[in-house]
Design a protein around this motif. Structure first.
Motif, short mmCIF file in Angstrom:
data_model
loop_
_atom_site.label_atom_id
_atom_site.label_comp_id
_atom_site.label_asym_id
_atom_site.label_seq_id
_atom_site.Cartn_x
_atom_site.Cartn_y
_atom_site.Cartn_z
N CYS A 119 0.83 -1.21 0.00
CA CYS A 119 0.00 0.00 0.00
C CYS A 119 0.86 1.26 0.00
O CYS A 119 0.52 2.25 -0.66
N TYR A 120 1.98 1.23 0.70
CA TYR A 120 2.87 2.39 0.76
C TYR A 120 3.40 2.71 -0.62
O TYR A 120 3.35 3.85 -1.09
N ALA A 121 3.92 1.69 -1.31
CA ALA A 121 4.52 1.90 -2.63
C ALA A 121 3.47 2.30 -3.66
O ALA A 121 3.67 3.25 -4.44
N VAL A 122 2.35 1.61 -3.68
CA VAL A 122 1.32 1.88 -4.69
C VAL A 122 0.70 3.26 -4.49
O VAL A 122 0.54 4.03 -5.46
N LEU A 123 0.34 3.60 -3.27
CA LEU A 123 -0.31 4.89 -3.04
C LEU A 123 0.66 6.05 -3.21
O LEU A 123 0.28 7.13 -3.63
N ASN A 124 1.94 5.84 -2.88
CA ASN A 124 2.93 6.87 -3.17
C ASN A 124 3.07 7.08 -4.68
O ASN A 124 3.25 8.21 -5.15
N ALA A 125 2.99 5.99 -5.45
CA ALA A 125 3.03 6.13 -6.90
C ALA A 125 1.82 6.91 -7.40
O ALA A 125 1.94 7.76 -8.30
N CYS A 126 0.66 6.66 -6.81
CA CYS A 126 -0.55 7.38 -7.22
C CYS A 126 -0.42 8.87 -6.94
O CYS A 126 -0.73 9.71 -7.79
N ARG A 127 0.03 9.22 -5.74
CA ARG A 127 0.11 10.65 -5.44
C ARG A 127 1.27 11.31 -6.17
O ARG A 127 1.22 12.51 -6.43
N SER A 139 -2.50 13.41 0.04
CA SER A 139 -2.19 12.28 0.92
C SER A 139 -2.16 10.98 0.11
O SER A 139 -2.57 10.93 -1.06
N LYS A 140 -1.70 9.91 0.74
CA LYS A 140 -1.69 8.61 0.07
C LYS A 140 -3.09 8.20 -0.36
O LYS A 140 -3.32 7.79 -1.50
N VAL A 158 -5.13 -0.59 -6.94
CA VAL A 158 -5.24 0.66 -6.18
C VAL A 158 -6.30 0.54 -5.09
O VAL A 158 -6.09 1.00 -3.96
N ARG A 159 -7.43 -0.09 -5.40
CA ARG A 159 -8.46 -0.29 -4.36
C ARG A 159 -7.92 -1.12 -3.21
O ARG A 159 -8.17 -0.82 -2.04
N ASP A 160 -7.19 -2.17 -3.53
CA ASP A 160 -6.59 -3.00 -2.48
C ASP A 160 -5.61 -2.18 -1.63
O ASP A 160 -5.55 -2.35 -0.40
N ALA A 161 -4.84 -1.31 -2.27
CA ALA A 161 -3.88 -0.50 -1.54
C ALA A 161 -4.58 0.46 -0.59
O ALA A 161 -4.15 0.67 0.55
N VAL A 162 -5.67 1.07 -1.05
CA VAL A 162 -6.45 1.96 -0.18
C VAL A 162 -7.01 1.17 1.00
O VAL A 162 -6.97 1.64 2.16
N ASP A 163 -7.53 -0.02 0.75
CA ASP A 163 -8.06 -0.85 1.83
C ASP A 163 -6.97 -1.22 2.83
O ASP A 163 -7.21 -1.23 4.05
N GLN A 164 -5.77 -1.54 2.35
CA GLN A 164 -4.66 -1.84 3.25
C GLN A 164 -4.31 -0.62 4.10
O GLN A 164 -4.12 -0.71 5.32
N GLN A 165 -4.23 0.53 3.44
CA GLN A 165 -3.84 1.75 4.14
C GLN A 165 -4.83 2.11 5.23
O GLN A 165 -4.47 2.60 6.30
N GLN A 166 -6.11 1.84 4.98
CA GLN A 166 -7.16 2.22 5.93
C GLN A 166 -7.51 1.08 6.89
O GLN A 166 -8.45 1.19 7.67
N GLY A 167 -6.74 -0.01 6.83
CA GLY A 167 -6.91 -1.07 7.80
C GLY A 167 -8.05 -2.03 7.54
O GLY A 167 -8.39 -2.83 8.41
N ARG A 168 -8.64 -1.99 6.35
CA ARG A 168 -9.75 -2.90 6.06
C ARG A 168 -9.25 -4.31 5.70
O ARG A 168 -9.98 -5.28 5.88
#
Length: 217
Positions: A119-127, A139-140, A158-168
């Motif tokens: 999630c860190y790598a993917v969301l950083n790539a998105c932002r 933000s991520k 990307v959806r999976d990364a957001v879910d990981q980041q938000q603890g789902r």
């Protein structure tokens, strides 16, 4: 809904002059964070008090000449800092050049793949893509949502990364799809950093020679 993971807070202390004129080697007075190692590969790693990896980490300026993570902290605080007392953040913190930010973001993607959850790598790539396209720092999670809205990345990833980041869902190491996406984003970031740096150098040279700079593409 599951509660998002508690990640702790990181605190940095710099002098007023360091903040007004941000520049390499990005000196600081003190850093404090809840865990091991900074986010970026060149960030502080020296522990003052406590064992490495066993709780709060405090780094003082006499242990390192600087911390390149600060360049992004400065940029974020200028863009979205909340002032508790005194003048606005933009009046206290000087700008960081776009080529420097782009180069940092490209390097950060490689560090994230090697040392951080997917999630860190993917969301950083998105932002990073959001910053590349419109110079906006987000933000991520906001970066991930923007990527979904504008089809900037594989939607399932990307959806999976957001879910990981938000603890789902549970965090996991970067998989093949994540590695492909993130490394693909790093290429245009690095190219844009070099191009922007070349334009900045040309503009400075032209100004010194007293002639107008060539227009950017």
């Amino acid at each position: 809904m599951p509660t998002a993971l508690a990640r702790g807070l990181e605190c940095g202390v710099v002098t007023a002059s360091q903040a007004r004129r941000p520049a390499p080697p990005w000196p600081f007075v003190l850093h404090a964070s809840p865990g091991v190692g900074g986010q970026h590969g060149s960030g502080p790693r020296v522990v003052v008090g406590g064992q490495h990896g066993s709780g709060p980490r405090v780094v003082r300026d006499y242990t390192l000449p600087g911390d390149s993570d600060l360049l992004m902290h400065y940029a974020v605080c200028r863009a979205a800092g909340i002032t508790l007392h005194g003048p606005p953040a933009r009046d206290c913190i000087g700008p960081v050049a776009r080529p420097v930010i782009l180069g940092y973001l490209a390097d950060e993607l490689g560090w994230g793949l090697a040392h951080a959850p997917e999630c860190y790598a993917v969301l950083n790539a998105c932002r990073a893509l959001v910053f590349l396209t419109d110079d906006t720092i987000v933000s991520k999670v906001a970066g991930g949502l923007a990527a979904l809205d504008h089809a900037l990345g594989p939607p399932g990833l990307v959806r999976d990364a957001v879910d990981q980041q938000q603890g789902r869902v549970r965090e996991r190491p970067p998989g093949p799809e994540a590695i492909s996406f993130v490394t693909g984003v790093a290429v245009p970031l690095s190219a844009a950093a070099l191009s922007a740096a070349a334009l900045s150098a040309a503009a400075l040279s032209a100004a010194a020679a007293g002639r107008p700079a060539a227009p950017s593409a």
